[in-house]
Design a protein around this motif. Sequence first.
Motif, PDB file in Angstrom:
ATOM      1  N   UNK A 157       0.838  -1.212   0.000  1.00  0.00           N
ATOM      2  CA  UNK A 157       0.000   0.000   0.000  1.00  0.00           C
ATOM      3  C   UNK A 157       0.863   1.248   0.000  1.00  0.00           C
ATOM      4  N   UNK A 158       1.897   1.211   0.831  1.00  0.00           N
ATOM      5  CA  UNK A 158       2.774   2.381   0.925  1.00  0.00           C
ATOM      6  C   UNK A 158       3.515   2.596  -0.395  1.00  0.00           C
ATOM      7  N   UNK A 159       4.018   1.498  -0.955  1.00  0.00           N
ATOM      8  CA  UNK A 159       4.758   1.613  -2.220  1.00  0.00           C
ATOM      9  C   UNK A 159       3.851   2.126  -3.334  1.00  0.00           C
ATOM     10  N   UNK A 160       2.617   1.700  -3.303  1.00  0.00           N
ATOM     11  CA  UNK A 160       1.665   2.108  -4.344  1.00  0.00           C
ATOM     12  C   UNK A 160       1.393   3.607  -4.284  1.00  0.00           C
ATOM     13  N   UNK A 161       1.052   4.101  -3.087  1.00  0.00           N
ATOM     14  CA  UNK A 161       0.738   5.535  -2.996  1.00  0.00           C
ATOM     15  C   UNK A 161       1.978   6.374  -3.287  1.00  0.00           C
ATOM     16  N   UNK A 162       3.129   5.881  -2.854  1.00  0.00           N
ATOM     17  CA  UNK A 162       4.368   6.620  -3.137  1.00  0.00           C
ATOM     18  C   UNK A 162       4.666   6.614  -4.639  1.00  0.00           C
ATOM     19  N   UNK A 163       4.366   5.504  -5.289  1.00  0.00           N
ATOM     20  CA  UNK A 163       4.610   5.409  -6.737  1.00  0.00           C
ATOM     21  C   UNK A 163       3.757   6.412  -7.496  1.00  0.00           C
ATOM     22  N   UNK A 164       2.499   6.517  -7.079  1.00  0.00           N
ATOM     23  CA  UNK A 164       1.618   7.482  -7.741  1.00  0.00           C
ATOM     24  C   UNK A 164       2.149   8.899  -7.518  1.00  0.00           C
ATOM     25  N   UNK A 165       2.584   9.149  -6.296  1.00  0.00           N
ATOM     26  CA  UNK A 165       3.125  10.477  -6.001  1.00  0.00           C
ATOM     27  C   UNK A 165       4.369  10.751  -6.856  1.00  0.00           C
ATOM     28  N   UNK A 166       5.270   9.770  -6.923  1.00  0.00           N
ATOM     29  CA  UNK A 166       6.491   9.932  -7.726  1.00  0.00           C
ATOM     30  C   UNK A 166       6.156  10.183  -9.196  1.00  0.00           C
ATOM     31  N   UNK A 167       5.229   9.396  -9.665  1.00  0.00           N
ATOM     32  CA  UNK A 167       4.862   9.529 -11.069  1.00  0.00           C
ATOM     33  C   UNK A 167       4.254  10.908 -11.331  1.00  0.00           C
ATOM     34  N   UNK A 168       3.431  11.312 -10.400  1.00  0.00           N
ATOM     35  CA  UNK A 168       2.782  12.622 -10.534  1.00  0.00           C
ATOM     36  C   UNK A 168       3.832  13.743 -10.491  1.00  0.00           C
ATOM     37  N   UNK A 169       4.815  13.587  -9.631  1.00  0.00           N
ATOM     38  CA  UNK A 169       5.861  14.617  -9.547  1.00  0.00           C
ATOM     39  C   UNK A 169       6.726  14.614 -10.803  1.00  0.00           C
ATOM     40  N   UNK A 170       6.999  13.438 -11.323  1.00  0.00           N
ATOM     41  CA  UNK A 170       7.855  13.357 -12.513  1.00  0.00           C
ATOM     42  C   UNK A 170       7.131  13.878 -13.741  1.00  0.00           C
ATOM     43  N   UNK A 171       5.841  13.657 -13.764  1.00  0.00           N
ATOM     44  CA  UNK A 171       5.091  14.036 -14.963  1.00  0.00           C
ATOM     45  C   UNK A 171       4.447  15.404 -14.847  1.00  0.00           C
ATOM     46  N   UNK A 172       4.526  16.035 -13.681  1.00  0.00           N
ATOM     47  CA  UNK A 172       3.979  17.382 -13.552  1.00  0.00           C
ATOM     48  C   UNK A 172       2.467  17.397 -13.620  1.00  0.00           C
ATOM     49  N   UNK A 173       1.925  18.546 -14.010  1.00  0.00           N
ATOM     50  CA  UNK A 173       0.480  18.685 -14.137  1.00  0.00           C
ATOM     51  C   UNK A 173       0.021  17.801 -15.290  1.00  0.00           C
ATOM     52  N   UNK A 174      -0.794  16.814 -14.956  1.00  0.00           N
ATOM     53  CA  UNK A 174      -1.070  15.801 -15.960  1.00  0.00           C
ATOM     54  C   UNK A 174      -2.329  16.062 -16.754  1.00  0.00           C
ATOM     55  N   UNK A 175      -2.121  16.228 -18.010  1.00  0.00           N
ATOM     56  CA  UNK A 175      -3.147  15.935 -19.000  1.00  0.00           C
ATOM     57  C   UNK A 175      -2.316  15.225 -20.043  1.00  0.00           C
TER      58      UNK A 175
END
Lengths: 268, 197
Positions: free
Chosen positions: B159-177
């Motif tokens: 669970x922790x790895x999953x939420x962190x992964x989403x956060x990392x991905x979101x940070x790497x990809x910036x504002x997502x569209x």
Amino acid sequence: MDDRLTTILEDLYRLDPTLKGEEEAVRALVATLLKEKPMVVPDPAFVMKLRRELVVPSAGVARPGSVASAWWMVYAAPVGALALLLLILVPKYVTSPTETTLTPTLAPTPVTNEEAADESVSDAALFEMSAPADMGTRKMGGAEADDSFGSEMSIMAEPALDVSAGPSLFAPDQEAGGEILAQVFSPTFPALLVVYRETEVLGVSQLIVPTEQPLEVLVPLYTRAVAGDVLTLQLYADNGDGIFTPEVDALAYDAFGAPLTTTLQVVR
Amino acid sequence: MEDDSVFTARVQLGNTEAFGVLYDRYLDKIYRFIYYKTFSKEVAEDLTSDVFHKALTKIGSFDSEKGNFSAWLYRIARNSVIDHYRTKKNDVTLDDTFDVGVDERTPETLDAIAELGQVTKYLETLNAKQREIIMLRVWEEKSYREIAEIVGGTEDAVKMAYSRSIRDLREKCGQVSLGAIFLACGLAETLLFHDFS
């Protein structure tokens, strides 16, 4: 997709409430992930080939590197089932002469009435009766089986005709649809191919005429076969009218006395 | 739909048709799971074939009270990918399996990657385990418990790895569209096959 998206987001916010502060961006990210899920589909030919390897028991046995375990039962079971089937079928020949008239020319020759009257035949002897022609003269009954009995059984096991290259039946798993394709090899008698879903007759082929050539037989179905159906195909010796009548058209047998039947799965 | 355990029990009693049902349920999923790790049709077919043959051979040892069939099968698949790459490289750790194929990527596999969506490519900027967890959770809709069984570790860690992964991905990809991803993550292209763990 919206339901799925909402579920994922609620789940994420539960795990990490701080993500809620970036709700719009997280929503866009997850939506994009869902939208861009790659739809990779395996080659249907590969799927069918592998399925045949796995579901046909003999193919699995031959695979190198298999580790023996309780899995032996899977391979032993068909042999046991065949033996049981023969034990069930053979007494019908022995005890009911009228039924033997329904057997096709390729079925094992029934025993004489004297033999039929002998109800003290042991299981071992029954098994011998059902043995393939090339095993017919082998003595399998142990010390209890005398020579004369063994020789009678060898007559029983011989097919009525030379069927060393007798008929056979093959049908691969197929897609859903209104017809089924099968291959019939060397039918030496007029025959009909019948497709069943459990006990329901789904379709009957046109009359298959004897030939030495392999035939591709297309059986139109009365009801469409759908994904997940397991269909049974059976070859019947036609009684001469070209119409399938289960009461009079007898199930056909191969050179070893096994019913000409096969199953297939409707895959998609 | 009947539970997998009904069919595994039948297979253990010798009913091969029951294995056909399990095969039909999982073939596509296992193939995809392997394909995402190898990006090669041939390798995916070979390994998928191995997975189901192994499952058939070993099903006598499967205990439905200790875990579900799905996780057991995915674990075989995961180990098959690891074994596949281990035969080529001796120093592969379990977590690196996703990336270990990078050196061996052929034009075919690179084309395959190029055909996948842009976000899929950016998943590769995550480390192997993060990527695997996102794929299993978002695309394959696995439960945390099942993911934990597949990749190893506890449910809480997943669970922790999953939420962190989403956060990392979101940070790497910036504002997502979708359009923004292309812009915000453009530079990630050069880092595509590196493990950031």
